[in-house]
Motif scaffolding. Structure first.
Motif, mmCIF file in Angstrom:
data_model
loop_
_atom_site.group_PDB
_atom_site.id
_atom_site.type_symbol
_atom_site.label_atom_id
_atom_site.label_comp_id
_atom_site.label_asym_id
_atom_site.label_seq_id
_atom_site.Cartn_x
_atom_site.Cartn_y
_atom_site.Cartn_z
ATOM 1 N N THR A 292 -7.468 83.193 21.270
ATOM 2 C CA THR A 292 -8.464 83.526 20.258
ATOM 3 C C THR A 292 -9.103 82.291 19.642
ATOM 4 O O THR A 292 -10.063 82.412 18.890
ATOM 5 C CB THR A 292 -7.831 84.365 19.135
ATOM 6 O OG1 THR A 292 -6.712 83.642 18.584
ATOM 7 C CG2 THR A 292 -7.340 85.702 19.666
ATOM 8 N N LYS A 293 -8.575 81.119 19.959
ATOM 9 C CA LYS A 293 -9.126 79.882 19.411
ATOM 10 C C LYS A 293 -9.500 78.940 20.551
ATOM 11 O O LYS A 293 -8.834 78.894 21.577
ATOM 12 C CB LYS A 293 -8.122 79.196 18.477
ATOM 13 C CG LYS A 293 -7.804 79.982 17.219
ATOM 14 C CD LYS A 293 -6.853 79.216 16.314
ATOM 15 C CE LYS A 293 -6.547 79.998 15.036
ATOM 16 N NZ LYS A 293 -5.619 79.270 14.138
ATOM 17 N N PRO A 345 -17.264 80.076 15.874
ATOM 18 C CA PRO A 345 -17.790 81.452 15.871
ATOM 19 C C PRO A 345 -18.483 81.836 17.174
ATOM 20 O O PRO A 345 -18.440 82.997 17.578
ATOM 21 C CB PRO A 345 -18.783 81.428 14.700
ATOM 22 C CG PRO A 345 -18.263 80.362 13.783
ATOM 23 C CD PRO A 345 -17.703 79.314 14.696
ATOM 24 N N TYR A 347 -17.586 80.862 20.163
ATOM 25 C CA TYR A 347 -16.518 81.196 21.097
ATOM 26 C C TYR A 347 -15.977 82.599 20.820
ATOM 27 O O TYR A 347 -15.692 83.365 21.750
ATOM 28 C CB TYR A 347 -15.403 80.165 20.998
ATOM 29 C CG TYR A 347 -14.204 80.451 21.875
ATOM 30 C CD1 TYR A 347 -14.255 80.233 23.248
ATOM 31 C CD2 TYR A 347 -13.030 80.954 21.326
ATOM 32 C CE1 TYR A 347 -13.172 80.502 24.058
ATOM 33 C CE2 TYR A 347 -11.930 81.226 22.129
ATOM 34 C CZ TYR A 347 -12.009 81.002 23.485
ATOM 35 O OH TYR A 347 -10.926 81.278 24.281
ATOM 36 N N GLU A 348 -15.853 82.954 19.562
ATOM 37 C CA GLU A 348 -15.364 84.281 19.205
ATOM 38 C C GLU A 348 -16.342 85.361 19.668
ATOM 39 O O GLU A 348 -15.923 86.417 20.165
ATOM 40 C CB GLU A 348 -15.143 84.356 17.699
ATOM 41 C CG GLU A 348 -14.030 83.434 17.201
ATOM 42 C CD GLU A 348 -13.975 83.359 15.688
ATOM 43 O OE1 GLU A 348 -14.745 84.100 15.032
ATOM 44 O OE2 GLU A 348 -13.176 82.570 15.153
ATOM 45 N N ARG A 349 -17.645 85.116 19.498
ATOM 46 C CA ARG A 349 -18.632 86.087 19.987
ATOM 47 C C ARG A 349 -18.590 86.189 21.511
ATOM 48 O O ARG A 349 -18.786 87.271 22.079
ATOM 49 C CB ARG A 349 -20.033 85.688 19.521
ATOM 50 C CG ARG A 349 -20.307 85.978 18.053
ATOM 51 C CD ARG A 349 -21.773 85.813 17.734
ATOM 52 N NE ARG A 349 -22.206 84.436 17.908
ATOM 53 C CZ ARG A 349 -22.179 83.523 16.952
ATOM 54 N NH1 ARG A 349 -21.754 83.840 15.749
ATOM 55 N NH2 ARG A 349 -22.578 82.284 17.184
ATOM 56 N N ASP A 352 -15.758 88.407 22.496
ATOM 57 C CA ASP A 352 -16.092 89.794 22.189
ATOM 58 C C ASP A 352 -17.032 90.363 23.247
ATOM 59 O O ASP A 352 -16.899 91.525 23.641
ATOM 60 C CB ASP A 352 -16.736 89.874 20.798
ATOM 61 C CG ASP A 352 -16.973 91.302 20.368
ATOM 62 O OD1 ASP A 352 -15.997 92.071 20.268
ATOM 63 O OD2 ASP A 352 -18.146 91.665 20.126
#
Length: 361
Positions: A292-293, A345, A347-349, A352
């Motif tokens: 997640t990171k 952010p 990377y998080e998108r 997803d």
């Protein structure tokens, strides 16, 4: 002094008792500290456990520093390829005293491509036609390394609206019969590139009309990287991700990997790749676990310039022609602001988006 000691024996006795108490207290305090330190050290030693009791790596993969210090370096599995067969792995599992044998096979690195949104709304004015140049710099390694990014351009019109006609987006210019293609001329010419890393090949333009929206479908959607009412450009970025294959059952028993999943599900043993068909091709979908990171230590620093457009210039027609790139690169710009955007952010998108199947599946 001798006369005082003989004349006042009570004071002498009191002084001696005080010195004795202080000395005994100091000795007791020192011994207590030593005992506490030994107890703490004993607790750590008795509860410390590494992931592997026995770590087996291919011959020749040990670094000189590891051999010198007799320690294992961080990320000791990255970049190591090769290993044992399934038959050899099963033989290891049969050895007396072996409870868990968790193999890892490194496949290689994949480059996950996405973008970093650069909002521009607060830098714009009320002028009917505006052009901006965004000069980007990637800042890494705690600010000690800086790498230039390709120039990005932004066209904003508050005067005209865009319309979709025959699959192309046209700009309906007030007072003109013709409807030029919106910004399409920018991509018709690139010119000679000096190398595969020439930044000119990555230059892009984004176009937005405050009367009808944008040409990219970036704004006003649930997946938009911009907040409602905001607009801007997207700076491309790639995240290098190490891809490795594991035995999920063995990893779960060894380090409790199945308990670290915060979204989705854990892998099943022997889980095959699924084939999804599209009208034109067949796609293999392989289940993965993703961190997640990201450990990419980068920020994107954007320097925004407002471009000076000569009076009387037909901007929509120029941006729709083959002269668009030459026209924009030749305009002088005045600095209007800067912004620093972290890549986390984005990377998080990205995670997803890849966790959701495409609409045609």
């Amino acid at each position: 002094m001798w006369r005082q000691l003989r004349a006042r024996p009570s004071r002498t006795a009191t002084l001696g008792a005080g010195i004795l108490v202080a000395a005994v207290s100091f000795v007791l305090l020192t011994s207590a500290v030593s005992t506490s330190a030994l107890q703490v050290q004993g607790k750590v030693a008795s509860n410390w456990k590494t992931a592997y009791d026995i770590l087996v790596r291919p011959s020749g993969s040990t670094t000189p520093l590891e051999r010198e210090q007799e320690l294992v370096a961080d990320n000791y599995l990255s970049g190591i390829f090769g290993g044992i067969t399934f038959t050899q792995w099963r033989e290891i599992l049969k050895i007396p005293g072996i409870d868990v044998a968790a193999p890892i096979a490194n496949i290689g690195y994949v480059m996950l491509r996405t973008s970093v949104p650069v909002p521009l709304s607060r830098f714009t004015s009320d002028a009917p036609v505006q052009l901006y140049r965004i000069k980007g710099t990637w800042v890494a390694n705690g600010g000690t390394s800086r790498y230039p990014s390709a120039n990005l351009y932004f066209y904003l019109t508050r005067r005209d609206r865009f319309a979709l006609e025959s699959g192309d987006i046209h700009e309906i210019v007030s007072g003109q019969r013709g409807r030029p293609l919106v910004c399409s001329g920018f991509y018709t010419t690139v010119g000679d590139l000096k190398s595969p890393f020439d930044l000119k090949g990555s230059e892009a333009i984004y176009c937005y009309s405050s009367r009808s929206g944008d040409t990219e479908g970036l704004y006003g959607t649930p997946d938009s990287p911009f907040r409602p009412g905001d607009f801007g450009v997207l700076a491309p970025i790639s995240f290098p991700v190490m891809l490795a294959a594991i035995d999920p059952v063995q990893e779960a028993r060894l380090i409790g990997l199945d308990r670290s999943v915060i979204e989705g599900r854990f892998l099943s043993e022997g889980e095959p790749a699924r084939v999804r068909k599209t009208p034109d091709t067949r796609i293999k979908v392989v289940p993965i676990l993703a961190s997640t990171k990201t450990f990419v230590d980068e920020d994107f620093q954007a320097s925004i310039e407002r471009l000076a457009v000569p009076s009387g210039t037909d901007v929509p027609s120029l941006l729709g022609s083959r002269r668009a790139r030459h026209f924009l690169s030749g305009l002088a710009g005045s600095f209007v602001g800067k912004d620093t955007i972290p890549v986390g952010p984005s990377y998080e998108r990205l995670l997803d988006s890849i966790s959701k199947p495409p609409a045609f599946f």
